[in-house]
Design an enzyme around this catalytic site. Sequence first.
Site, short mmCIF file in Angstrom:
data_model
loop_
_atom_site.label_atom_id
_atom_site.label_comp_id
_atom_site.label_asym_id
_atom_site.label_seq_id
_atom_site.Cartn_x
_atom_site.Cartn_y
_atom_site.Cartn_z
N SER A 63 0.82 -1.21 0.00
CA SER A 63 0.00 0.00 0.00
C SER A 63 0.85 1.26 0.00
CB SER A 63 -0.92 0.01 1.22
OG SER A 63 -1.69 -1.18 1.27
N1 SAM Z 1 -0.28 -4.99 4.22
C1 SAM Z 1 0.38 -5.33 2.99
C2 SAM Z 1 1.75 -4.73 2.90
O1 SAM Z 1 2.15 -3.99 3.79
O2 SAM Z 1 2.42 -5.02 1.91
C3 SAM Z 1 -0.42 -5.01 1.77
C4 SAM Z 1 -1.54 -5.94 1.63
S1 SAM Z 1 -2.19 -6.12 0.02
C5 SAM Z 1 -2.92 -4.57 -0.31
C6 SAM Z 1 -3.53 -7.20 0.48
C7 SAM Z 1 -3.10 -8.59 0.87
O3 SAM Z 1 -4.22 -9.25 1.44
C8 SAM Z 1 -2.63 -9.45 -0.29
O4 SAM Z 1 -1.37 -9.95 -0.05
C9 SAM Z 1 -3.68 -10.58 -0.35
O5 SAM Z 1 -3.17 -11.81 -0.78
C10 SAM Z 1 -4.13 -10.62 1.10
N2 SAM Z 1 -5.43 -11.24 1.33
C11 SAM Z 1 -6.57 -11.15 0.60
N3 SAM Z 1 -7.55 -11.85 1.19
C12 SAM Z 1 -7.02 -12.41 2.31
C13 SAM Z 1 -7.56 -13.26 3.33
N4 SAM Z 1 -8.83 -13.67 3.33
N5 SAM Z 1 -6.73 -13.64 4.32
C14 SAM Z 1 -5.44 -13.22 4.36
N6 SAM Z 1 -4.89 -12.43 3.41
C15 SAM Z 1 -5.68 -12.02 2.40
#
Ligand code: SAM
Length: 216
Positions: A63
């Site tokens: 993000s």
């Molecule tokens: N916080 C992260 C960072 O600092 O890089 C960015 C996160 S990215 C915008 C969203 C993440 O959420 C992705 O890696 C995706 O695979 C994960 N995600 C989506 N649905 C999920 C779920 N149900 N449980 C865990 N992770 C999930």
Amino acid sequence: MEDEYVLERERMVEEQIAARGLRDPRLLAAFESVPRHLFVPEDMRHLAYADGPLPIGFGQTISQPYIVALMTDLLKLKGTERVLEVGTGSGYQAAILAHMAAEVHTVEIIPELAARAEKVLRELGLENVHCHLGDGSLGWDEAAPYDGILVAAAAPDVPETLLNQLSDGARLVLPVGGRGFQELECWERRGKKFKRRAITPVAFVPLRGKHGWGGG
Ligand code: SAM
């Protein structure tokens, strides 16, 4: 820790975070000490401190620094808390939380991302971060309740399971809405009641899993 990106990082903190009104000294110190470039793919390191999100593979993103800062700030952490992050992605947000709270649990659904993030976090010596692989839309019951929960992917609705894993007085920060744009929401637990505040429009990748998009 000195590195070649120190000046870029200082400029990011001043221009993208402090200048936009986030001035908690602990928050600014956390952003100054976490080497964001180590959390992005090598061929993108020169863009690591730019004012936007970046691709990290598997259709996912790290993000924008300001959004990471805003969501962290909304949790109002003092340093003693146990917090949960849903969506580890690159691990950058978890590293910031590691500087702001006592204990961090972070859940990622994509195994390759979870493994990569855990490796970087270990190499940085952030031993208060616990990485888990699984469906974070269900929270992480084993370590609940949490004094703060941050969801880094957009949910169709606030998952009740996550609200129930909050301790009294704790906050849940998450984007809610459809594909494209969503509203960043901040929920606060007061006994058996939950108070919701809409913060600002945001654009996140969709939350998968049982309480995400697609269910199951
Ligand atoms: N916080 C992260 C960072 O600092 O890089 C960015 C996160 S990215 C915008 C969203 C993440 O959420 C992705 O890696 C995706 O695979 C994960 N995600 C989506 N649905 C999920 C779920 N149900 N449980 C865990 N992770 C999930």
